[in-house]
Write a protein that holds these residues in place. Sequence first.
Motif, PDB file in Angstrom:
ATOM      1  N   SER A 150     -19.075  40.182  46.373  1.00 22.28           N
ATOM      2  CA  SER A 150     -19.885  41.388  46.568  1.00 22.28           C
ATOM      3  C   SER A 150     -21.354  41.146  46.231  1.00 22.28           C
ATOM      4  O   SER A 150     -22.129  42.089  46.122  1.00 22.28           O
ATOM      5  CB  SER A 150     -19.339  42.549  45.729  1.00 22.28           C
ATOM      6  OG  SER A 150     -19.526  42.290  44.352  1.00 22.28           O
ATOM      7  N   LYS A 169      -7.580  44.531  44.289  1.00 21.84           N
ATOM      8  CA  LYS A 169      -6.146  44.792  44.142  1.00 21.84           C
ATOM      9  C   LYS A 169      -5.607  43.951  42.983  1.00 21.84           C
ATOM     10  O   LYS A 169      -6.239  42.964  42.564  1.00 21.84           O
ATOM     11  CB  LYS A 169      -5.400  44.494  45.432  1.00 21.84           C
ATOM     12  CG  LYS A 169      -5.506  43.077  45.892  1.00 21.84           C
ATOM     13  CD  LYS A 169      -4.799  42.895  47.227  1.00 21.84           C
ATOM     14  CE  LYS A 169      -4.793  41.461  47.695  1.00 21.84           C
ATOM     15  NZ  LYS A 169      -6.001  40.718  47.587  1.00 21.84           N
ATOM     16  N   GLU A 219      -7.818  52.269  37.274  1.00 18.43           N
ATOM     17  CA  GLU A 219      -8.158  52.936  38.528  1.00 18.43           C
ATOM     18  C   GLU A 219      -9.515  52.408  38.967  1.00 18.43           C
ATOM     19  O   GLU A 219      -9.721  52.027  40.106  1.00 18.43           O
ATOM     20  CB  GLU A 219      -8.231  54.451  38.354  1.00 18.43           C
ATOM     21  CG  GLU A 219      -6.891  55.123  38.523  1.00 18.43           C
ATOM     22  CD  GLU A 219      -6.991  56.602  38.416  1.00 18.43           C
ATOM     23  OE1 GLU A 219      -7.972  57.190  38.917  1.00 18.43           O
ATOM     24  OE2 GLU A 219      -6.065  57.180  37.807  1.00 18.43           O
ATOM     25  N   THR A 220     -10.434  52.432  38.017  1.00 22.05           N
ATOM     26  CA  THR A 220     -11.756  51.839  38.221  1.00 22.05           C
ATOM     27  C   THR A 220     -12.088  50.999  36.999  1.00 22.05           C
ATOM     28  O   THR A 220     -11.967  51.478  35.869  1.00 22.05           O
ATOM     29  CB  THR A 220     -12.827  52.923  38.408  1.00 22.05           C
ATOM     30  OG1 THR A 220     -12.498  53.722  39.538  1.00 22.05           O
ATOM     31  CG2 THR A 220     -14.201  52.300  38.619  1.00 22.05           C
ATOM     32  N   LYS A 266     -19.679  49.676  44.118  1.00 19.75           N
ATOM     33  CA  LYS A 266     -18.226  49.802  43.976  1.00 19.75           C
ATOM     34  C   LYS A 266     -17.563  48.993  45.072  1.00 19.75           C
ATOM     35  O   LYS A 266     -17.927  49.110  46.240  1.00 19.75           O
ATOM     36  CB  LYS A 266     -17.797  51.263  44.085  1.00 19.75           C
ATOM     37  CG  LYS A 266     -18.119  52.055  42.854  1.00 19.75           C
ATOM     38  CD  LYS A 266     -17.519  53.438  42.905  1.00 19.75           C
ATOM     39  CE  LYS A 266     -17.852  54.178  41.614  1.00 19.75           C
ATOM     40  NZ  LYS A 266     -17.390  55.537  41.605  1.00 19.75           N
ATOM     41  N   CYS A 270     -16.452  48.691  39.647  1.00 20.36           N
ATOM     42  CA  CYS A 270     -17.814  49.212  39.698  1.00 20.36           C
ATOM     43  C   CYS A 270     -18.723  48.226  38.970  1.00 20.36           C
ATOM     44  O   CYS A 270     -18.629  48.064  37.752  1.00 20.36           O
ATOM     45  CB  CYS A 270     -17.840  50.590  39.032  1.00 20.36           C
ATOM     46  SG  CYS A 270     -19.453  51.358  39.079  1.00 20.36           S
ATOM     47  N   LYS A 283     -10.700  50.177  42.244  1.00 23.86           N
ATOM     48  CA  LYS A 283     -12.099  49.832  42.472  1.00 23.86           C
ATOM     49  C   LYS A 283     -12.668  49.095  41.251  1.00 23.86           C
ATOM     50  O   LYS A 283     -12.233  49.298  40.124  1.00 23.86           O
ATOM     51  CB  LYS A 283     -12.926  51.094  42.690  1.00 23.86           C
ATOM     52  CG  LYS A 283     -12.590  51.823  43.980  1.00 23.86           C
ATOM     53  CD  LYS A 283     -13.651  52.843  44.271  1.00 23.86           C
ATOM     54  CE  LYS A 283     -13.404  53.671  45.503  1.00 23.86           C
ATOM     55  NZ  LYS A 283     -12.618  53.122  46.555  1.00 23.86           N
ATOM     56  N   GLU A 297     -13.647  47.407  46.509  1.00 22.45           N
ATOM     57  CA  GLU A 297     -12.190  47.522  46.459  1.00 22.45           C
ATOM     58  C   GLU A 297     -11.593  46.223  45.935  1.00 22.45           C
ATOM     59  O   GLU A 297     -12.045  45.141  46.295  1.00 22.45           O
ATOM     60  CB  GLU A 297     -11.636  47.785  47.861  1.00 22.45           C
ATOM     61  CG  GLU A 297     -11.954  49.156  48.416  1.00 22.45           C
ATOM     62  CD  GLU A 297     -11.136  50.259  47.768  1.00 22.45           C
ATOM     63  OE1 GLU A 297     -10.040  49.968  47.242  1.00 22.45           O
ATOM     64  OE2 GLU A 297     -11.622  51.408  47.770  1.00 22.45           O
TER      65      GLU A 297
END
Length: 110
Positions: free
Chosen positions: A31, A19, A94-95, A15, A4, A2, A17
């Motif tokens: 976004s 990759k 991870e984030t 948040k 943020c 993710k 998604e």
Amino acid sequence: MKVCFVSADSDNVRKVEGKAGDRLLDLAQASGQPLEGTCEGQMACSTCHVIIDADDFAKLPPAVEEEEDMLDLAAGATRYSRLACQIWLSDVFETLTVRIPSEAKNMQGR
Ligand code: FES
């Protein structure tokens, strides 16, 4: 993983998604974050300036000299500033937490 996105005043947190291999500027624009990215990654503007969370900043490959030069021109730059057009997501996050500077404007000037 993710990403943020946090507004300059911390009132808006979004948040999304992502990759590995995604470019941060593309995710930000998709976004609705107010980053212009006028030169589309040619390192000729700094309108894609973002401020990276300190822990995440340490995991990024260092900025090349041209990026450092453009960051010198970015309004409100900090030691954790980067150009979103020069950041590609990788599995080390991870984030990834990214603050949008208050000086940022999108195409509509909002
Ligand atoms: S889009 Fe212009 S420097 Fe990133």
